[in-house]
Enzyme design. Structure first.
Site: not given
Ligand code: PGA
Length: 241
Positions: A87, A156, A198
């Site tokens: 991540h 991401e 998001s």
């Molecule tokens: P978020 O995070 O949906 O709050 O943007 C996604 C993630 O970091 O896996």
């Protein structure tokens, strides 16, 4: 079957978790598969409601002297099915490298846990048209010498995580199809690729127009049961449409 993966990150206190679990446990998943990745201290509790569970991270050794970490073998012994790995919060705040991520992926696979490998570019890389280059590097280094099987990729964009900013559908589609092509070309496998950054109950209808997305990795909105219910509803309606 589309996937909704929930990443609680370092949220929900002990006095809140039972309530969350009882409400979460009442949600019906008919045509999608939901993977919940709570803080490690709650994994056992989630097991009781019979859902797919994932860890948010895994230790870099299989057992032994590594204070504060939890190994793939320990996760497996608890019945954990998945683990997020790489991540961006761990890459940037905890200096996790592609080599460390590569090691973690191989330990997870050895212990029959499916890795959810996160890749994505910074805002600066995005602005400089470096997205595909960065992603290719993260994929090939992270998956170096790995037999690609039972691995999920999560795209991401770092600038999208927790910011409310989401790339256009065309941009997401372009990156996801590139990821699928990289995996096909290098491993001769069809990759499952999630989008994360998001995602919430308000934008998921629009995101569902991207046909090649295999699901979502959701952070902030995963903490609210009503948001989860709405996202599940949209994904399932779309599935039946
Ligand atoms: P978020 O995070 O949906 O709050 O943007 C996604 C993630 O970091 O896996």
């Amino acid at each position: 079957m589309k996937i909704l993966a929930l990443n609680h990150k370092m949220n929900i206190n002990n006095n809140e978790i039972d309530n969350y679990i009882s409400e979460f446990g009442a949600i019906k998943f008919n045509s999608i598969s939901c993977i919940v990745c709570p803080s490690l201290i709650y994994l056992e509790k989630f097991k009781k409601i019979n859902c797919l569970i994932g860890s948010q991270n895994v230790g870099m050794m299989n057992n032994g002297a590594l204070t504060g970490e939890v190994s793939a073998s320990q996760l497996n012994s608890l019945g954990v099915n998945y683990s997020i790995v790489g991540h961006s919060e761990r890459r940037t705040l905890l200096n996790e490298t592609d080599e460390m991520i590569n090691k973690k992926i191989s330990l997870l696979l050895e212990n029959n846990i499916k890795p959810i490998l996160c890749v994505g570019e910074t805002k600066e890389e995005y602005d400089n048209n470096k997205t595909l280059e960065v992603i290719q590097k993260e994929l090939l280094n992270g998956l170096n010498n790995i037999n690609f099987d039972n691995i999920i990729i999560a795209y991401e964009p770092i600038w999208s995580i927790g910011t409310g900013l989401v790339p256009t559908n065309n941009e997401i589609e372009n990156v996801i199809s590139s990821i699928k092509k990289i995996i096909k070309d290098n491993f001769n496998k069809d990759a499952i690729v999630l989008y994360g950054g998001s995602v919430n109950e308000n934008n998921i209808t629009e995101l569902e127009n991207i046909n090649i997305v295999d699901g979502y990795l959701v952070g902030g909105a995963s903490l609210k049961i009503d948001s989860i219910k709405k996202m599940v509803q949209v994904m399932e309606e779309n599935d039946y449409a």
